[in-house]
Write an enzyme that holds these catalytic residues in place. Sequence first.
Site, short mmCIF file in Angstrom:
data_model
loop_
_atom_site.label_atom_id
_atom_site.label_comp_id
_atom_site.label_asym_id
_atom_site.label_seq_id
_atom_site.Cartn_x
_atom_site.Cartn_y
_atom_site.Cartn_z
N LYS A 74 0.86 -1.18 0.00
CA LYS A 74 0.00 0.00 0.00
C LYS A 74 0.90 1.23 0.00
O LYS A 74 1.76 1.39 0.87
CB LYS A 74 -0.90 0.01 1.24
CG LYS A 74 -1.92 -1.11 1.25
CD LYS A 74 -2.83 -1.02 2.47
CE LYS A 74 -3.74 0.18 2.40
NZ LYS A 74 -4.76 0.18 3.48
N ASP A 81 -15.21 -0.44 8.77
CA ASP A 81 -15.40 -0.48 7.32
C ASP A 81 -15.38 -1.92 6.80
O ASP A 81 -14.70 -2.24 5.83
CB ASP A 81 -14.31 0.34 6.62
CG ASP A 81 -14.71 0.74 5.21
OD1 ASP A 81 -15.91 0.64 4.88
OD2 ASP A 81 -13.83 1.15 4.42
#
Length: 351
Positions: free
Chosen positions: A37, A135
């Site tokens: 990432k 989430d």
Amino acid sequence: MRSNEEIVKFLGEGAYGFVNLVKYTKRDGSSFHAVVKNSYAEDFENLQKELQILCQLRGYPRIVECFGDYLEEGFSSYGNKVYKLLLEYASEGSLRSFMDNYSDRKLPQPMIRDFTRMILEGLVCIHGHGYVHCDLKPDNLLVFPCKDSSSYELKISDFGNSLKVGQIPHYWGFDLPFVGTPIYMPPESLIDGVVEKTLDLWSLGCLVLEMYTGEIPWLGLDIDDLASRLLYDEAPEIPECVPCDAREFIEKCFSRKPEERGSASELLSHRFLRREEEEKMEKVIAVVEERRNSFLLKLKLRIIRASKKSVDVSEKKPLKLKIVPSKAPYFKKVLTKILRLKTMDSYLVCV
């Protein structure tokens, strides 16, 4: 790019940067793949927070593993400085892409049960460390093939939106009420900005429903319509095709009062998540118990009937015994003859 790195492919882009699949080669010649990432400088704190959470959760089987204890630095293809978080690679991709391999995106029921159990095991770990994921959605659940079988396992990833239990997001407001992805958020997202563990359980209900139907929750609604539905305490509709025990589980997750959803550990004991072997064993035990009860009932009836007969007999008139006198004179004559014979025998022997 360092000499031991090789970008295999671009995996996607999110709110905080982009993601690549990278092949790393060690000095001994061995290599491994990692998902990297990449975030720019303005999102450094967010990526750093995710690293800290993953380090705390390291070693738990339902949480994606991160490599290293710090963020690496590098440059994008445009020469911009980026910070890198290295994560283990899920060869089967996200749950969303995995579902695309099935007809109508509907997963088999045994797999849904296993995946739900794995998500809850991950939530027990996350909540136990005082965090709320905030989430949960198919994109943030990674699918790994099991080494010793043809089955799969899930791991929870992407902790960029995760918060401490009881924390109030600094970006929460009426114009942006949702902490995570709106279609997976509960009604209290519109009313209360305080983050609680039960938020993740509503999201889990949405996930289970999606694995059964193949459709995302609130399909076709825009953000305003969704907010209106949630304000009136509505939940995604559960179709009749969903089995009874799964329906009960989803309805539990969709409880309007957050405290009625229970906890991740409590939901793990729900009958929906019992394994087939356990269900078969319970059926065998039920049959044995039924037969046992039937036998005991029959035995009890026999005892009652037997006791009733004994009572009937005791209530009848007692039997009269007739005493027959012995024939003493006759026995006396016989005895005399025997004695005489024995005397004669003794006499003859002496002669």
